[in-house]
Design a protein around this motif. Structure first.
Motif, PDB file in Angstrom:
ATOM      1  N   PHE A 213      81.989  -6.081 -25.122  1.00 33.06           N
ATOM      2  CA  PHE A 213      81.490  -5.270 -26.368  1.00 33.06           C
ATOM      3  C   PHE A 213      80.132  -4.962 -26.086  1.00 33.06           C
ATOM      4  O   PHE A 213      79.530  -4.043 -26.206  1.00 33.06           O
ATOM      5  N   LEU A 214      79.374  -6.120 -25.699  1.00 33.19           N
ATOM      6  CA  LEU A 214      77.807  -5.974 -25.213  1.00 33.19           C
ATOM      7  C   LEU A 214      77.616  -4.855 -24.309  1.00 33.19           C
ATOM      8  O   LEU A 214      76.703  -3.912 -24.107  1.00 33.19           O
ATOM      9  N   LEU A 215      78.398  -4.838 -23.339  1.00 28.32           N
ATOM     10  CA  LEU A 215      78.258  -3.771 -22.048  1.00 28.32           C
ATOM     11  C   LEU A 215      78.743  -2.518 -22.570  1.00 28.32           C
ATOM     12  O   LEU A 215      78.115  -1.625 -22.194  1.00 28.32           O
ATOM     13  N   PHE A 216      79.742  -2.571 -23.481  1.00 26.21           N
ATOM     14  CA  PHE A 216      80.024  -1.181 -24.338  1.00 26.21           C
ATOM     15  C   PHE A 216      78.960  -0.578 -24.974  1.00 26.21           C
ATOM     16  O   PHE A 216      78.647   0.675 -24.821  1.00 26.21           O
ATOM     17  N   ILE A 217      78.146  -1.359 -25.757  1.00 28.99           N
ATOM     18  CA  ILE A 217      77.101  -0.853 -26.238  1.00 28.99           C
ATOM     19  C   ILE A 217      75.869  -0.516 -25.392  1.00 28.99           C
ATOM     20  O   ILE A 217      75.077   0.519 -25.631  1.00 28.99           O
ATOM     21  N   GLU A 218      75.658  -1.305 -24.370  1.00 27.85           N
ATOM     22  CA  GLU A 218      74.560  -1.166 -23.324  1.00 27.85           C
ATOM     23  C   GLU A 218      74.768   0.297 -22.712  1.00 27.85           C
ATOM     24  O   GLU A 218      73.754   1.047 -22.718  1.00 27.85           O
ATOM     25  N   GLU A 219      75.865   0.553 -22.448  1.00 25.88           N
ATOM     26  CA  GLU A 219      76.193   1.867 -21.460  1.00 25.88           C
ATOM     27  C   GLU A 219      76.085   3.091 -22.684  1.00 25.88           C
ATOM     28  O   GLU A 219      75.292   4.036 -21.939  1.00 25.88           O
ATOM     29  N   LEU A 273      70.721  -7.620 -26.140  1.00 25.62           N
ATOM     30  CA  LEU A 273      71.040  -6.310 -25.254  1.00 25.62           C
ATOM     31  C   LEU A 273      69.939  -6.225 -24.501  1.00 25.62           C
ATOM     32  O   LEU A 273      68.876  -6.459 -24.815  1.00 25.62           O
ATOM     33  N   PRO A 274      70.022  -5.617 -23.421  1.00 23.07           N
ATOM     34  CA  PRO A 274      68.603  -5.067 -22.564  1.00 23.07           C
ATOM     35  C   PRO A 274      67.993  -4.013 -23.106  1.00 23.07           C
ATOM     36  O   PRO A 274      68.585  -3.081 -23.383  1.00 23.07           O
ATOM     37  N   ARG A 275      66.626  -3.891 -23.046  1.00 22.92           N
ATOM     38  CA  ARG A 275      65.992  -2.792 -23.312  1.00 22.92           C
ATOM     39  C   ARG A 275      65.799  -2.021 -22.023  1.00 22.92           C
ATOM     40  O   ARG A 275      65.483  -2.549 -20.928  1.00 22.92           O
ATOM     41  N   PHE A 276      65.861  -0.551 -22.153  1.00 19.76           N
ATOM     42  CA  PHE A 276      65.846   0.445 -20.922  1.00 19.76           C
ATOM     43  C   PHE A 276      64.319   0.816 -20.635  1.00 19.76           C
ATOM     44  O   PHE A 276      63.743   1.047 -21.764  1.00 19.76           O
ATOM     45  N   ARG A 277      64.167   0.869 -19.477  1.00 20.33           N
ATOM     46  CA  ARG A 277      62.744   1.419 -19.281  1.00 20.33           C
ATOM     47  C   ARG A 277      62.741   3.146 -19.106  1.00 20.33           C
ATOM     48  O   ARG A 277      63.710   3.512 -18.946  1.00 20.33           O
ATOM     49  N   VAL A 278      61.863   3.687 -19.947  1.00 20.11           N
ATOM     50  CA  VAL A 278      61.923   5.082 -20.044  1.00 20.11           C
ATOM     51  C   VAL A 278      60.814   5.534 -19.189  1.00 20.11           C
ATOM     52  O   VAL A 278      59.661   4.938 -19.220  1.00 20.11           O
ATOM     53  N   HIS A 279      61.076   6.732 -18.572  1.00 24.27           N
ATOM     54  CA  HIS A 279      59.996   7.404 -17.893  1.00 24.27           C
ATOM     55  C   HIS A 279      59.274   8.094 -18.767  1.00 24.27           C
ATOM     56  O   HIS A 279      60.004   9.105 -19.551  1.00 24.27           O
ATOM     57  N   GLY A 280      57.909   8.243 -18.555  1.00 22.47           N
ATOM     58  CA  GLY A 280      57.391   9.264 -19.529  1.00 22.47           C
ATOM     59  C   GLY A 280      56.529   8.418 -20.809  1.00 22.47           C
ATOM     60  O   GLY A 280      56.843   7.078 -20.595  1.00 22.47           O
ATOM     61  N   ASP A 281      56.417   8.920 -21.950  1.00 20.15           N
ATOM     62  CA  ASP A 281      55.749   8.457 -22.991  1.00 20.15           C
ATOM     63  C   ASP A 281      56.804   7.965 -23.915  1.00 20.15           C
ATOM     64  O   ASP A 281      57.381   8.855 -24.590  1.00 20.15           O
ATOM     65  N   GLY A 282      56.860   6.663 -23.976  1.00 16.44           N
ATOM     66  CA  GLY A 282      58.041   6.108 -25.017  1.00 16.44           C
ATOM     67  C   GLY A 282      57.880   6.477 -26.395  1.00 16.44           C
ATOM     68  O   GLY A 282      58.678   6.714 -26.986  1.00 16.44           O
ATOM     69  N   PRO A 283      56.648   6.553 -26.829  1.00 19.18           N
ATOM     70  CA  PRO A 283      56.514   6.898 -28.419  1.00 19.18           C
ATOM     71  C   PRO A 283      56.990   8.429 -28.673  1.00 19.18           C
ATOM     72  O   PRO A 283      57.101   8.804 -29.847  1.00 19.18           O
ATOM     73  N   LYS A 284      57.298   9.075 -27.543  1.00 22.02           N
ATOM     74  CA  LYS A 284      57.842  10.321 -27.972  1.00 22.02           C
ATOM     75  C   LYS A 284      59.354  10.253 -28.597  1.00 22.02           C
ATOM     76  O   LYS A 284      59.830  11.241 -29.161  1.00 22.02           O
ATOM     77  N   LEU A 285      59.896   9.219 -28.410  1.00 19.18           N
ATOM     78  CA  LEU A 285      61.216   8.938 -28.969  1.00 19.18           C
ATOM     79  C   LEU A 285      61.173   8.817 -30.243  1.00 19.18           C
ATOM     80  O   LEU A 285      60.181   8.495 -31.250  1.00 19.18           O
ATOM     81  N   ALA A 286      62.553   8.697 -30.872  1.00 20.71           N
ATOM     82  CA  ALA A 286      62.311   8.557 -32.397  1.00 20.71           C
ATOM     83  C   ALA A 286      61.859   7.157 -32.641  1.00 20.71           C
ATOM     84  O   ALA A 286      62.248   6.496 -31.927  1.00 20.71           O
ATOM     85  N   PRO A 287      61.071   7.090 -33.605  1.00 23.41           N
ATOM     86  CA  PRO A 287      60.408   5.659 -34.028  1.00 23.41           C
ATOM     87  C   PRO A 287      61.472   4.457 -33.736  1.00 23.41           C
ATOM     88  O   PRO A 287      61.132   3.578 -33.543  1.00 23.41           O
ATOM     89  N   TRP A 288      62.788   4.867 -34.413  1.00 21.29           N
ATOM     90  CA  TRP A 288      63.747   3.565 -34.731  1.00 21.29           C
ATOM     91  C   TRP A 288      64.464   3.332 -33.189  1.00 21.29           C
ATOM     92  O   TRP A 288      64.950   2.402 -33.017  1.00 21.29           O
ATOM     93  N   MET A 289      64.217   4.267 -32.108  1.00 19.05           N
ATOM     94  CA  MET A 289      64.708   3.819 -30.961  1.00 19.05           C
ATOM     95  C   MET A 289      63.772   3.075 -30.072  1.00 19.05           C
ATOM     96  O   MET A 289      64.345   2.589 -28.879  1.00 19.05           O
ATOM     97  N   LEU A 290      62.430   2.899 -30.532  1.00 20.66           N
ATOM     98  CA  LEU A 290      61.721   2.005 -29.696  1.00 20.66           C
ATOM     99  C   LEU A 290      62.271   0.434 -29.612  1.00 20.66           C
ATOM    100  O   LEU A 290      61.604  -0.013 -28.948  1.00 20.66           O
ATOM    101  N   MET A 291      63.048   0.148 -30.561  1.00 21.42           N
ATOM    102  CA  MET A 291      63.632  -1.199 -30.595  1.00 21.42           C
ATOM    103  C   MET A 291      64.194  -1.543 -29.290  1.00 21.42           C
ATOM    104  O   MET A 291      64.308  -2.581 -28.875  1.00 21.42           O
ATOM    105  N   GLY A 292      64.857  -0.515 -28.476  1.00 23.12           N
ATOM    106  CA  GLY A 292      65.725  -0.832 -27.464  1.00 23.12           C
ATOM    107  C   GLY A 292      65.233  -0.255 -26.209  1.00 23.12           C
ATOM    108  O   GLY A 292      65.931   0.190 -25.286  1.00 23.12           O
TER     109      GLY A 292
END
Length: 679
Positions: A213-219, A273-292
């Motif tokens: 299940f955790l892998l399901f969510i991670e993907e 759950l592991p957090r994914f590294r994002v290329h570019g400026d993370g804060p451009k994501l929706a604020p609630w997505m910064l949790m992951g």
């Protein structure tokens, strides 16, 4: 007291006799709350394994004292017997004892017995209370499953209508670490699968297997984040085209749903759950997505760390908590330590003081809990996972009895936070290893000669031949397995694995052999720890450097390739301790550790505690030989030069006592790739 405990315990009192026998084939008495209540009433509970072990314990601790007119350790003894027939017990014991018969068939006469028997014992109290309240009448298997799903787990299939409803239910179930019995999983999956919207969901797999299940969510989270920013897991390169899904099902999930986000936030915060590294400026994501997500922004990382600290303050287990609550909390605290020691030093001063306060609160609460509950842990059944170290071998034996080959890898001296350092390395390398985290309690004092021997021997330290050395481990490991039906040639033991070239020993032992139970000691972390002068932060860095050699991943892949089921644990953990001064007693102490000293004479033990004052404190002697009296260094100190810093073990801090118990598997992708190459 609930109706359940009143029903179980009303006749169990020392006033009725000093020796009681509970014939309990369904093992309803061996629950933490029940055992605690029995201890409060003055009972010592002895679980019957064989007559020799029972005689040794009962005669020495109770019978001889009673015959001499002296009190035993407790006013009464309750012998717990889960076999089918009382005829297997010694006649003199059953003749002299007060007999109690317990049966789920009598406790739940209207429910299907096979379904009730699948219930975890800790949930039977809730089921019994609801059963008495509703009196449902005679129910078949499906109706019993529905009754339990609704009344115990608060799950009703008619309330699950959307993908968000189903995802929240799955997150709730796994985040709260509620393990649905297989019979309930099958019933719930059958009910939900008839809804067209859920046809693509692998329901049985998602409800029954937490790792899947955790892998399901991670993907799916990778897909969600990649929709706004290209996301990669640290150490992975982005592959062209749609992502490869190891776990089937819908490719997108309603993560933006408010009720889903709240639980998802906790899973990222606590490191499930592991957090994914994002290329570019993370804060451009929706604020609630910064949790992951993971970005090169130390302010965001500091905020994420403080959120975890607040979460831990809110979830600190209470005095009546179960051992599993401390295991779950231990992993969350390990994640905090992992993140904390990875922070740049110039960002730490503002956080260190707050985390120090949290650490002090944890130590105080955990110490209080140990004084109330630790003594009962050894009597708990270890059906789904070991509770303490001596449960590991019997747990593995059930796998062998089912036809499996098992390999037990003991990481000498490894705490949960150091496992997370290793796990992070596995994730970054992406070598097809999938792990499922669990945990258990080590034996106190948390010394290798006690805690690791108990694991290999499959017995309480009281029965070990010598708790001062590990020389008897190979013989103890072999004796356990031969006593359970394996030939000595089917048992293997290897000690001292640190380097890749030493894996040849594993190949030599397993090549063309019939090994079915393999024990391996990897002592690299223990060696690093005992030479560490830079504290836990330095230990993490050196463990990460050692992990780069690939010893563990090569070991795991070799064992998995040979068809072994691989389990990983530790004999004890470790903490960073401050020296409170050496104890100058020469050879008076039988064992002179940095965090604990062991005496064979109680008078000398008490005198030492008195002389050391606030530098030392006594500890529980549950499970130890009768002439073993430990003196622990107070708090997070060690009996070394005052003011010096060491990484040590032997004490009773959370990080020393609650250790990982890990199941290692090959990922489905790795299996498919191997199958494809073979074809």
């Amino acid at each position: 007291m609930s109706a359940w405990f009143d029903r179980l315990l009303s006749a169990l009192t020392p006033d009725h006799g000093r020796l009681h026998v509970a014939h309990d084939p369904d093992i309803v008495l061996l629950d933490e709350d029940t055992l605690s209540a029995l201890a409060d009433r003055g009972f010592t509970v002895l679980t019957y394994q064989d007559e020799v072990t029972f005689r040794l314990e009962f005669e020495t601790r109770f019978r001889t004292r009673w015959d001499d007119g002296a009190p035993g350790e407790t006013p009464a003894v309750l012998l717990h017997y889960s076999g089918e027939s009382l005829d297997d017990l010694p006649w003199d014991v059953t003749h002299a004892a007060v007999l109690h018969r317990l049966s789920l068939a009598e406790l739940f006469p209207d429910l299907e017995l096979s379904v009730v028997r699948a219930m975890p014992v800790e949930l039977l109290s809730r089921l019994f209370d609801r059963y008495l309240l509703q009196r449902p009448g005679g129910l078949g298997a499906n109706a019993t499953a529905d009754f339990i799903l609704l009344n115990v787990f608060k799950i009703a299939d008619v309330m699950i209508e959307t993908d968000a409803d189903l995802l929240k239910l799955l997150l709730d179930t796994h985040f709260c670490r509620v393990e649905l019995p297989r019979v309930l999983v099958m019933r719930l999956a059958a009910q939900l699968s008839v809804q067209p919207g859920f046809a693509a969901w692998p329901l049985v797999q998602l409800f029954a297997d937490r790792a899947s299940f955790l892998l399901f969510i991670e993907e799916r989270w990778r897909i969600a984040v990649g929709g706004e920013e290209q996301a990669v897991r640290p150490g992975f390169e982005e592959s062209p085209g749609p992502p490869y899904l190891l776990v089937p099902g819908p490719a997108t999930l309603p993560f933006g749903n408010d009720s889903v986000r709240a639980i998802l936030d906790n899973l990222f915060t606590e490191g499930h759950l592991p957090r994914f590294r994002v290329h570019g400026d993370g804060p451009k994501l929706a604020p609630w997505m910064l949790m992951g997500v993971q970005v090169d922004d130390q302010r965001l990382r500091s905020k994420q760390l403080l959120n975890l600290k607040l979460r831990l303050e809110e979830s600190l287990p209470a005095s009546e908590a179960r051992h599993g609550d401390w295991v779950k909390f231990g992993w969350a605290f390990a994640e905090l330590l992992h993140q904390w020691h990875a922070m740049p030093l110039d960002f730490r001063p503002d956080i260190d003081k707050e985390l120090g306060k949290l650490q002090a609160s944890i130590d105080e609460r955990f110490s209080d809990w140990l004084s109330l509950r630790y003594g009962q842990l050894s009597s708990l059944p270890a059906v789904t996972a070991p509770v303490m170290g001596h449960h590991v071998a019997p747990y593995l034996n059930r796998r062998v009895a089912a036809g499996a080959r098992v390999a037990l890898v003991i990481m000498d001296g490894m705490a949960m936070d150091q496992w997370l350092v290793l796990e992070s390395h596995f994730e970054q390398r992406g070598r097809g290893i999938q792990v499922e985290r669990g945990g258990m309690f080590a034996w106190m004092p948390t010394l290798t000669s006690i805690a690791r021997q108990a694991i290999f021997a499959g017995m309480v330290p009281r029965y070990l031949k010598n708790i001062g050395t590990t020389q008897g481990e190979p013989a103890a490991w072999t004796t356990f397995w031969t006593s359970h039906g394996l030939a000595s040639q089917a048992v293997g033991y290897i000690k001292g694995i640190q380097r890749v070239d030493q894996l040849d020993e594993v190949d030599e032992l397993t090549a063309g052999s019939q090994i079915r139970a393999l024990g391996i000691v990897v002592d690299a972390i223990d060696v690093i720890m005992h030479g560490m002068t830079l504290g836990t932060r330095g230990l993490h860095k050196q463990v990460a450097t050692w992990a780069e050699q690939g010893v563990l991943e090569r070991l795991f892949n070799r064992l998995l390739g040979l068809g072994f089921e691989v389990f990983v644990t530790a004999d004890h953990g470790n903490i960073e301790a401050r020296g409170c001064g050496k104890v100058m007693q020469g050879i008076l102490a039988d064992t002179r550790g940095e965090r604990v000293r062991i005496y064979e004479d109680k008078v000398l033990c008490d005198k030492t505690i008195s002389e050391l004052g606030d530098r030392a404190e006594p500890g529980p002697t549950a499970g130890l030989p009768g002439n073993t009296f430990p003196v622990y260094a107070a708090g997070r100190t060690a009996f070394v030069t005052k003011g010096s810093s060491v990484v040590a073990h032997g004490g009773r801090a959370l990080e020393e006592l609650v250790v990982p118990f890990i199941c290692v598997r090959s990922s489905e992708k790795h299996k498919k790739e191997k199958d494809g190459h073979a074809a």
